[in-house]
Design a protein around this motif. Structure first.
Motif, PDB file in Angstrom:
ATOM      1  N   ALA A 255      -5.884  21.543 -77.475  1.00  0.00           N
ATOM      2  CA  ALA A 255      -6.815  22.643 -77.772  1.00  0.00           C
ATOM      3  C   ALA A 255      -8.201  22.366 -77.199  1.00  0.00           C
ATOM      4  CB  ALA A 255      -6.903  22.840 -79.283  1.00  0.00           C
ATOM      5  N   GLY A 256      -8.324  21.270 -76.455  1.00  0.00           N
ATOM      6  CA  GLY A 256      -9.609  20.955 -75.827  1.00  0.00           C
ATOM      7  C   GLY A 256     -10.555  20.198 -76.741  1.00  0.00           C
ATOM      8  N   ILE A 257     -10.034  19.675 -77.845  1.00  0.00           N
ATOM      9  CA  ILE A 257     -10.874  18.920 -78.792  1.00  0.00           C
ATOM     10  C   ILE A 257     -10.930  17.462 -78.329  1.00  0.00           C
ATOM     11  CG2 ILE A 257     -10.959  18.088 -81.191  1.00  0.00           C
ATOM     12  CD1 ILE A 257      -9.574  20.841 -81.897  1.00  0.00           C
ATOM     13  N   ALA A 264      -7.545   8.671 -81.348  1.00  0.00           N
ATOM     14  CA  ALA A 264      -7.629   9.558 -82.518  1.00  0.00           C
ATOM     15  C   ALA A 264      -8.750  10.580 -82.283  1.00  0.00           C
ATOM     16  CB  ALA A 264      -7.908   8.738 -83.774  1.00  0.00           C
ATOM     17  N   ILE A 265      -8.800  11.602 -83.151  1.00  0.00           N
ATOM     18  CA  ILE A 265      -9.769  12.691 -82.945  1.00  0.00           C
ATOM     19  C   ILE A 265     -11.178  12.193 -83.270  1.00  0.00           C
ATOM     20  CG2 ILE A 265     -10.408  15.040 -83.638  1.00  0.00           C
ATOM     21  CD1 ILE A 265      -7.433  15.389 -84.545  1.00  0.00           C
ATOM     22  N   ARG A 266     -12.100  12.472 -82.363  1.00  0.00           N
ATOM     23  CA  ARG A 266     -13.493  12.049 -82.586  1.00  0.00           C
ATOM     24  C   ARG A 266     -14.144  13.008 -83.584  1.00  0.00           C
ATOM     25  NH1 ARG A 266     -16.769  12.146 -77.412  1.00  0.00           N
ATOM     26  NH2 ARG A 266     -15.472  10.371 -76.869  1.00  0.00           N
ATOM     27  N   VAL A 267     -14.813  12.444 -84.570  1.00  0.00           N
ATOM     28  CA  VAL A 267     -15.503  13.275 -85.578  1.00  0.00           C
ATOM     29  C   VAL A 267     -16.894  12.718 -85.819  1.00  0.00           C
ATOM     30  CG1 VAL A 267     -13.471  14.117 -86.851  1.00  0.00           C
ATOM     31  CG2 VAL A 267     -14.431  11.872 -87.416  1.00  0.00           C
ATOM     32  N   ASP A 268     -17.789  13.576 -86.326  1.00  0.00           N
ATOM     33  CA  ASP A 268     -19.089  13.067 -86.773  1.00  0.00           C
ATOM     34  C   ASP A 268     -19.009  12.798 -88.274  1.00  0.00           C
ATOM     35  OD1 ASP A 268     -19.290  15.506 -88.040  1.00  0.00           O
ATOM     36  OD2 ASP A 268     -20.840  16.321 -86.721  1.00  0.00           O
ATOM     37  N   ALA A 269     -20.123  12.420 -88.877  1.00  0.00           N
ATOM     38  CA  ALA A 269     -20.090  12.034 -90.293  1.00  0.00           C
ATOM     39  C   ALA A 269     -19.749  13.211 -91.203  1.00  0.00           C
ATOM     40  CB  ALA A 269     -21.428  11.430 -90.696  1.00  0.00           C
ATOM     41  N   ALA A 270     -19.922  14.443 -90.683  1.00  0.00           N
ATOM     42  CA  ALA A 270     -19.558  15.625 -91.476  1.00  0.00           C
ATOM     43  C   ALA A 270     -18.096  15.999 -91.261  1.00  0.00           C
ATOM     44  CB  ALA A 270     -20.461  16.795 -91.099  1.00  0.00           C
ATOM     45  N   GLN A 271     -17.373  15.199 -90.473  1.00  0.00           N
ATOM     46  CA  GLN A 271     -15.960  15.406 -90.117  1.00  0.00           C
ATOM     47  C   GLN A 271     -15.776  16.567 -89.140  1.00  0.00           C
ATOM     48  OE1 GLN A 271     -15.284  12.094 -91.924  1.00  0.00           O
ATOM     49  NE2 GLN A 271     -13.570  13.111 -90.967  1.00  0.00           N
ATOM     50  N   THR A 273     -15.335  18.152 -85.458  1.00  0.00           N
ATOM     51  CA  THR A 273     -14.844  17.718 -84.147  1.00  0.00           C
ATOM     52  C   THR A 273     -15.778  18.274 -83.073  1.00  0.00           C
ATOM     53  OG1 THR A 273     -13.498  19.674 -83.721  1.00  0.00           O
ATOM     54  CG2 THR A 273     -12.468  17.912 -85.017  1.00  0.00           C
ATOM     55  N   SER A 274     -15.383  18.083 -81.812  1.00  0.00           N
ATOM     56  CA  SER A 274     -16.207  18.589 -80.705  1.00  0.00           C
ATOM     57  C   SER A 274     -16.133  20.113 -80.617  1.00  0.00           C
ATOM     58  CB  SER A 274     -15.719  17.987 -79.384  1.00  0.00           C
ATOM     59  OG  SER A 274     -14.398  18.426 -79.124  1.00  0.00           O
ATOM     60  N   GLN A 275     -15.198  20.709 -81.330  1.00  0.00           N
ATOM     61  CA  GLN A 275     -14.994  22.159 -81.250  1.00  0.00           C
ATOM     62  C   GLN A 275     -15.601  22.813 -82.486  1.00  0.00           C
ATOM     63  OE1 GLN A 275     -14.263  25.001 -79.189  1.00  0.00           O
ATOM     64  NE2 GLN A 275     -12.782  23.534 -78.374  1.00  0.00           N
TER      65      GLN A 275
END
Ligand SMILES: Cc1cc2nc3c(=O)[nH]c(=O)nc-3n(C[C@H](O)[C@H](O)[C@H](O)COP(=O)(O)OP(=O)(O)OC[C@H]3O[C@@H](n4cnc5c(N)ncnc54)[C@H](O)[C@@H]3O)c2cc1C
Length: 446
Positions: A255-257, A264-271, A273-275
């Protein structure tokens, strides 16, 4: 006003923690959970204990059924496998018994977990060969044990699930050989500590063999043994493969994330993703390691629950932050346990840090108790600053909670000097006056 449409892919720890948090925070939100299997909110952590017979029924591992979640206003769809995400149109496509269905969303959570890695030799339908990841795996193993009454199991891989399985199978009177391709088991510990656990396994009747690379299985319909890289074979009527896990991140990538270096899927501290509008949590996602200062993939139930809760809160307008991980875990080994947090000496060196480690053996109770069990405590320290980098414990079941003191110290970025001054509890039946971790910190701060 249109109600927020929340779609969650994956109905276990991360997904259902998020769903429950959303229900509590915004009771008007429409929450749909797509789960490809038939089980939701189950404890994979309890599977070895089900196989051992400590947990009588598989249903005992289910914290809340799909029906119970539905009664709580969460639209749980089992047998719904998400097969695609159109992030631009904000639609998830799921494969169901009635064909493909689409689920539009305002906010999406990917909580697809991880799957057991299957080396090429284990990619087979042969009976008696299993991984242990979900309830279907445990039921398959249980059926094999009941029908075939196996006498010898080869456990491939010396990770913590392999250790738990060794104990479960010994309790069922099945001979166990644990084979690992490396020169030690439990790479999450330093070799000095993992050797103690290997000795405990041996004392309890488990044969441990190192530098044994399984390349093939022997047998046709039912497994008859394993073949090693040197051509030798070992007969077995049951094989359990514990070769680690890999994140179920393909649906996100397609899905381009963005995925992280770990896959694994990259997340910030708020969970997030890049999308935009898409969150991820649990075993499919990365987490910030507070000692390493970079993102890692350490798939554990504790993290999955917390990340799911953070994601859930934020998906309905909250501002929660996931605090990061230090890699804390504990595992029972027969009548003993080991626990670890932070970095081992090997991991610190791999990360380019100048570190040293100390290891002590201390009674777990006052010395005047007859034969008090001992605790082996190991601490890894940054050379220059004296900062605590990690701790490992092996001993009686008190290590399970003692490790949390070290984990807390890592969160607080304490030095070992500061650790020696912690006001920890003491009474003779539970502890020596010098707590084992404080003894290690005293030695480390010299
Ligand atoms: C034997 C064992 C023992 C363990 N012991 C411990 C322990 O002692 N302590 C600890 O902290 N952790 C332990 N763990 C790890 C812990 O179980 C996991 O970290 C936790 O289950 C992760 O939760 P999750 O929701 O992220 O992923 P999962 O539990 O893997 O759940 C993901 C869900 O998503 C579903 N799914 C996947 N893809 C799709 C899709 N495309 N569409 C729809 N649904 C999908 C899956 O069917 C699954 O139900 C253990 C794990 C195992 C296997």
């Amino acid at each position: 006003m249109q109600l927020a449409r929340i779609v969650i892919i994956g109905g276990d720890a991360a997904g259902m923690s998020a769903a429950s948090k959303i229900r509590r925070t915004d009771p008007d939100a429409q929450v749909t959970v797509l789960e490809k299997g038939i089980w939701v909110s189950y404890s994979a952590c309890g599977l070895p204990f089900f196989l051992q017979g400590v947990v009588p029924e598989i249903g005992d591992l289910v914290a809340r059924t799909a029906q119970e979640h539905r009664a709580n206003g969460i639209d749980v769809r089992t047998n719904h496998e998400a097969v695609g995400i159109d992030a631009r149109r904000r639609v998830v496509t799921a494969s169901t018994e009635e064909g493909e269905q689409t689920f539009p969303y305002d906010k999406l959570l990917i909580a697809t977990g991880a799957r057991a890695r299957r080396p090429a030799f284990a990619d087979t339908d042969m009976g008696g060969v299993d991984v242990l990841r979900g309830i279907p795996d445990a039921l398959s193993m249980r059926t094999h044990i009941e029908r075939r009454r196996p006498r010898h199991c080869v456990l491939v891989g010396g990770g913590y699930i392999g250790i738990e399985m060794a104990e479960a199978l010994r309790a069922l009177d099945i001979e166990v050989t644990l084979v690992d391709h490396g020169s030690s088991i439990l790479k999450i510990l330093d070799a000095e500590m993992s050797a103690l656990i290997a000795a405990c396994l041996t004392e309890n009747g488990v044969t441990v063999r190192y530098e044994r690379d399984v390349t093939e299985l022997v047998g046709t319909d039912i497994v008859g043994g394993v073949t090693f890289a040197d051509g030798s074979t070992l007969p077995a009527d049951m094989v359990v493969v514990g070769a680690g896990v890999e994140p179920n991140a393909e649906i996100a990538r397609e899905a381009g994330i963005a995925l992280g270096d770990t896959g694994a899927i990259r997340v910030d501290a708020a969970q997030r993703t890049s999308q935009f509008h898409v969150y991820a949590a649990g075993d499919c996602a990365e987490a910030r390691h507070l000692v390493l200062g970079r993102d890692v993939h350490i798939p554990l139930g504790t993290t999955a629950n917390k990340q799911g809760r953070v994601a859930g809160e934020n998906m309905v307008g909250g501002n929660a932050k996931f605090g990061g991980v230090v890699g804390t875990m504990v595992c029972k080994v027969f009548d003993r346990a080991f626990a670890r947090t932070g970095l081992t000496q090997a991991q610190a060196e791999q990360a380019g840090m100048h570190a040293r480690s100390v290891q002590v053996e201390v009674p777990s109770r006052a010395g005047y108790y007859e034969n008090p069990p001992t605790i082996h405590a190991r601490m890894t320290v940054e050379q220059r600053s004296g900062r605590l980098l990690g701790a490992q414990l092996y001993g009686d079941d008190t290590v399970a909670k003692r490790i949390d003191v070290a984990a807390t110290a890592l969160h607080a970025r304490m030095t070992v000097e500061e650790f020696t001054q912690l006001d920890l509890s003491y009474t003779p039946p539970f502890s020596p006056v010098w707590d084992p971790l404080v003894v290690a910190a005293n030695v480390a701060s010299r």
